[in-house]
Scaffold this motif. Structure first.
Motif, mmCIF file in Angstrom:
data_model
loop_
_atom_site.group_PDB
_atom_site.id
_atom_site.type_symbol
_atom_site.label_atom_id
_atom_site.label_comp_id
_atom_site.label_asym_id
_atom_site.label_seq_id
_atom_site.Cartn_x
_atom_site.Cartn_y
_atom_site.Cartn_z
ATOM 1 N N VAL A 1 -13.248 21.578 29.676
ATOM 2 C CA VAL A 1 -13.388 22.961 30.135
ATOM 3 C C VAL A 1 -14.689 23.080 30.920
ATOM 4 N N GLY A 2 -14.633 23.718 32.085
ATOM 5 C CA GLY A 2 -15.831 23.920 32.892
ATOM 6 C C GLY A 2 -16.131 22.717 33.764
ATOM 7 N N SER B 1 -18.903 25.860 8.680
ATOM 8 C CA SER B 1 -19.000 26.977 9.622
ATOM 9 C C SER B 1 -19.575 26.521 10.957
ATOM 10 N N GLY B 2 -19.596 27.451 11.920
ATOM 11 C CA GLY B 2 -20.192 27.155 13.210
ATOM 12 C C GLY B 2 -19.812 28.188 14.261
ATOM 13 N N ILE B 3 -20.243 27.916 15.499
ATOM 14 C CA ILE B 3 -19.894 28.748 16.657
ATOM 15 C C ILE B 3 -18.800 28.016 17.431
ATOM 16 N N PHE B 4 -17.659 28.685 17.668
ATOM 17 C CA PHE B 4 -16.547 28.024 18.361
ATOM 18 C C PHE B 4 -16.983 27.512 19.733
ATOM 19 N N ARG B 5 -16.546 26.297 20.069
ATOM 20 C CA ARG B 5 -16.857 25.677 21.353
ATOM 21 C C ARG B 5 -16.072 26.356 22.481
ATOM 22 N N THR C 1 -12.063 29.199 25.611
ATOM 23 C CA THR C 1 -11.598 29.414 26.984
ATOM 24 C C THR C 1 -10.081 29.396 27.099
ATOM 25 N N PRO C 2 -9.370 28.411 26.512
ATOM 26 C CA PRO C 2 -7.900 28.468 26.587
ATOM 27 C C PRO C 2 -7.321 29.718 25.927
#
Length: 503
Positions: free
Chosen positions: A314-315, A446-450, A455-456
Motif C-alpha cells: 500500500v502506498g 494490541s496495537g495501531i492498525f497498519r 487502506t483496503p
C-alpha cells in the motif's frame, strides 16, 4: 419435662456410650434426616446432646481412570516402548518410540507431559532417553488408581491421589457426617422422664383460616441451627464477568459488535494482512469447516483491494508479501480464531454501513483455536475485542484506555511489552501479576492498525485495537490458577458454587 416430639425421639435414639450417626438416629426415630438434625442442634443448645462433625472423602474413578486401571498409564506405555527401543543406552528419536508405544491422539500429550515428571527419562529436541532405574510397576499413581478401584483408598499415597484428581482420573466428593451422643444432663433428663409436648413447627394456611393457630404451642425456632444445603442454579461467574465487561465498555462510550462464529478466511485473516502461507492459518492453529466449505459471497471490490495489498503493498513505498494469494483460500470457511473478523466487517462498512470517526466498538464473544490444553489455554475461550477510530491516535491513547478499563476490575499493575503483529504497528502485549502465584500473566495483545489493513477497508484515519482474554481477566480478579477449573468438561462445580462474586 416436656419437649417437642422430634427432640424426644432423637433423645431416645441417641446413646450415652458412643457416637451415633445422625442418619441412623433419624431412621430409628422415624424422622427425616434434616428434622433429626434440627432437633439435635436444639438439644445441643440446651446441653442435652453433643453434636460432632467429620468430613469424609469419597473417591471414584472417572471413565478415563477406569480405563487406565484395566490397561496402563500412557507414560508407562511410553517408558516400556523407550526401553525396547534402546533409549536407556542413549537418545532415540521420539517419533519412533511413540509409534512403537501404540499411543494415539491425546494419549501422546498425556504421556509426554508425565514422562519427565516421574523421572522415567528425558525428552529434548525430538529425542527421548529412558532411566534404567525407573520402576513403572511401582508407579504411585497407578497403585493409587488400583487401590481406589479395589476399595482400599486408605492404602493409597495422598500425593498420588491429589495428582490423579488434577489429571481428571478421580472424582473426589466430600461429605459432612454429623454424629450425636447423650450428655450427662441428657441421660438425667431421660431417667427423670421426658414427655412429648403437643407443639407445631409449621404454620399452615388452614390453621390461619380456622383460627387454630391461637390455641397451639409453637416450637421454638433456632436461628443458629444448620439448614439443609440446597444447591441451585446461578449465573456462571464467567458470564457475570462478561456482562460486567460489557457494562464497563458501554460506560466508556463503546457500542457492541456482533457477527458469525464461522466466517471466511477473508474476514478472519486476509483483511488483517496475514499472508496466506502464515503458519497460524494452517489446521494446526485453526478449525476449518467441511460444510459449508466456502462462503457464498465476498465484496469483489474489497477482495481486489485486499489482494493488491498482499501482492503489491500500500502506498508508494509499500511492500507486499510477494507470496501466493488466491481468492479460493480467502473463501474458505473457518471457526474464527479471533473476533477481529468482526472488526474487519464493521470497519469496512459491510456490517452496519460506512462509519465516520470518532467511533468506538467492542465485542465479548467466543473464539476457537487449536491450542494445547493447559492452565491458561483452551480450545474455546472468550475474547474482549475492541477498537477506536479517530484522528491522531497514539500508543499513549491505547495504554490510557487499558489503564482506565482494568482499574474498573481492581487491576493496577499492568505491564506493556513491544510485540510484532502482521496487522498492527506499533504493537504491544499486556501483562498482569497473578494475585496468588505472583506469576506475570499475558492478558492481551494490541496495537495501531497498519495502512495495509486500513487502506483496503477505506479507512483514512487511525484505528487502535486490541484483543484481551476474558478468562485471564477472571484469573487475575479471583486468583484462579487453572482456567479449566472454571469452565469446560472438568470444571470444579463446588468452586463455582462457593466463589463470592466481586462487584
Amino acid at each position: 419435662m416436656k419437649r417437642p416430639q422430634a427432640q424426644v425421639a432423637v433423645l431416645q435414639a441417641a446413646d450415652a456410650q458412643e457416637d451415633r450417626r445422625i442418619d441412623d438416629v433419624a431412621a430409628e426415630a422415624d424422622l427425616k434426616p434434616e428434622a433429626a438434625t434440627r432437633a439435635a442442634f436444639e438439644l445441643e443448645a440446651d446441653g442435652l446432646l453433643a453434636v460432632s462433625e467429620e468430613t469424609l472423602e469419597h473417591y471414584e474413578l472417572t471413565e478415563e481412570g477406569d480405563q487406565y486401571v484395566r490397561e496402563s498409564l500412557p507414560e508407562q506405555d511410553l517408558y516400556e516402548a523407550a526401553i525396547d527401543a534402546g533409549a536407556a543406552d542413549g537418545p532415540v528419536q521420539m517419533g519412533q518410540v511413540i509409534g512403537a508405544s501404540g499411543l494415539e491422539g491425546g494419549a501422546v500429550d498425556i504421556a509426554l507431559s508425565n514422562y519427565a515428571r516421574k523421572a522415567y527419562g528425558e525428552i529434548d529436541s525430538g529425542e527421548i532417553t529412558a532411566n534404567q532405574d525407573a520402576d513403572p510397576g511401582s508407579d504411585p499413581e497407578m497403585l493409587a488408581l488400583e487401590a481406589v478401584a479395589d476399595g482400599r483408598v486408605e492404602d493409597a499415597d495422598a500425593d498420588a491421589l491429589e495428582q490423579l484428581e488434577r489429571r481428571g482420573l478421580l472424582d473426589v466428593r466430600e461429605e459432612t457426617v454429623r454424629s450425636v451422643q447423650l450428655t450427662d444432663d441428657g441421660v438425667t433428663a431421660l431417667m427423670e422422664g421426658v414427655e412429648a409436648a403437643e407443639t407445631v413447627d409449621q404454620l399452615t394456611p388452614e390453621m390461619l383460616t380456622s383460627g387454630e393457630w391461637e390455641d397451639v404451642a409453637f416450637t421454638e425456632y433456632n436461628v443458629e441451627a444448620d439448614a439443609e444445603d440446597v444447591s441451585h442454579g446461578k449465573e456462571h461467574i464467567l458470564r457475570q464477568t462478561a456482562n460486567r465487561v460489557k457494562d464497563t465498555l458501554v460506560g466508556m462510550g463503546f457500542s457492541e459488535m456482533e457477527g458469525p462464529h464461522a466466517d471466511a478466511q477473508f474476514w478472519i485473516n486476509d483483511c488483517l494482512f496475514m499472508p496466506q502461507d502464515h503458519p497460524a492459518r494452517t489446521h494446526w492453529d485453526q478449525f476449518a469447516l467441511e460444510e459449508p466449505e466456502e462462503i457464498g459471497h465476498l465484496p469483489p471490490d474489497l477482495v481486489e483491494r485486499v489482494r493488491s495489498a498482499h501482492k503489491e503493498g500500500v502506498g508508494p513505498d509499500g511492500e507486499g508479501y510477494h507470496s501466493p494469494w488466491t481468492e479460493d483460500i480467502a473463501r474458505g470457511m473457518d471457526l474464527r480464531g479471533h473476533t477481529t473478523s468482526l472488526s474487519m466487517r464493521y470497519l469496512s462498512g459491510h456490517q452496519v454501513g460506512e462509519l465516520d470517526p470518532p467511533e468506538r466498538y467492542f465485542s465479548v464473544e467466543k473464539v476457537y483455536r487449536n491450542d494445547t490444553l493447559d492452565p491458561t489455554h483452551l480450545l474455546e475461550f472468550f475474547q474482549i475485542e475492541g477498537w477506536v477510530m479517530a484522528e491522531d491516535l497514539s500508543v499513549r491513547d491505547l495504554m490510557g484506555t487499558f489503564t482506565e478499563f482494568y482499574e474498573q476490575f481492581g487491576i493496577t499493575d499492568l505491564e506493556f511489552k513491544p510485540h510484532y503483529n502482521p496487522y498492527t504497528e506499533p504493537s504491544f502485549e499486556l501483562f498482569g501479576t497473578h494475585p496468588e502465584t505472583g506469576e506475570v500473566v499475558e492478558v492481551g495483545n494490541s496495537g495501531i492498525f497498519r495502512d495495509e489493513v486500513l487502506t483496503p477497508l477505506g479507512v483514512d484515519c487511525d484505528v487502535m485495537a486490541w484483543g484481551l482474554s476474558l478468562e485471564r481477566l477472571l484469573m487475575l480478579m479471583y486468583g484462579f490458577e487453572d482456567i479449566r477449573d472454571v469452565h469446560g468438561t472438568l470444571c470444579d462445580l463446588e468452586l463455582l458454587r462457593e466463589t463470592e462474586v466481586i462487584r
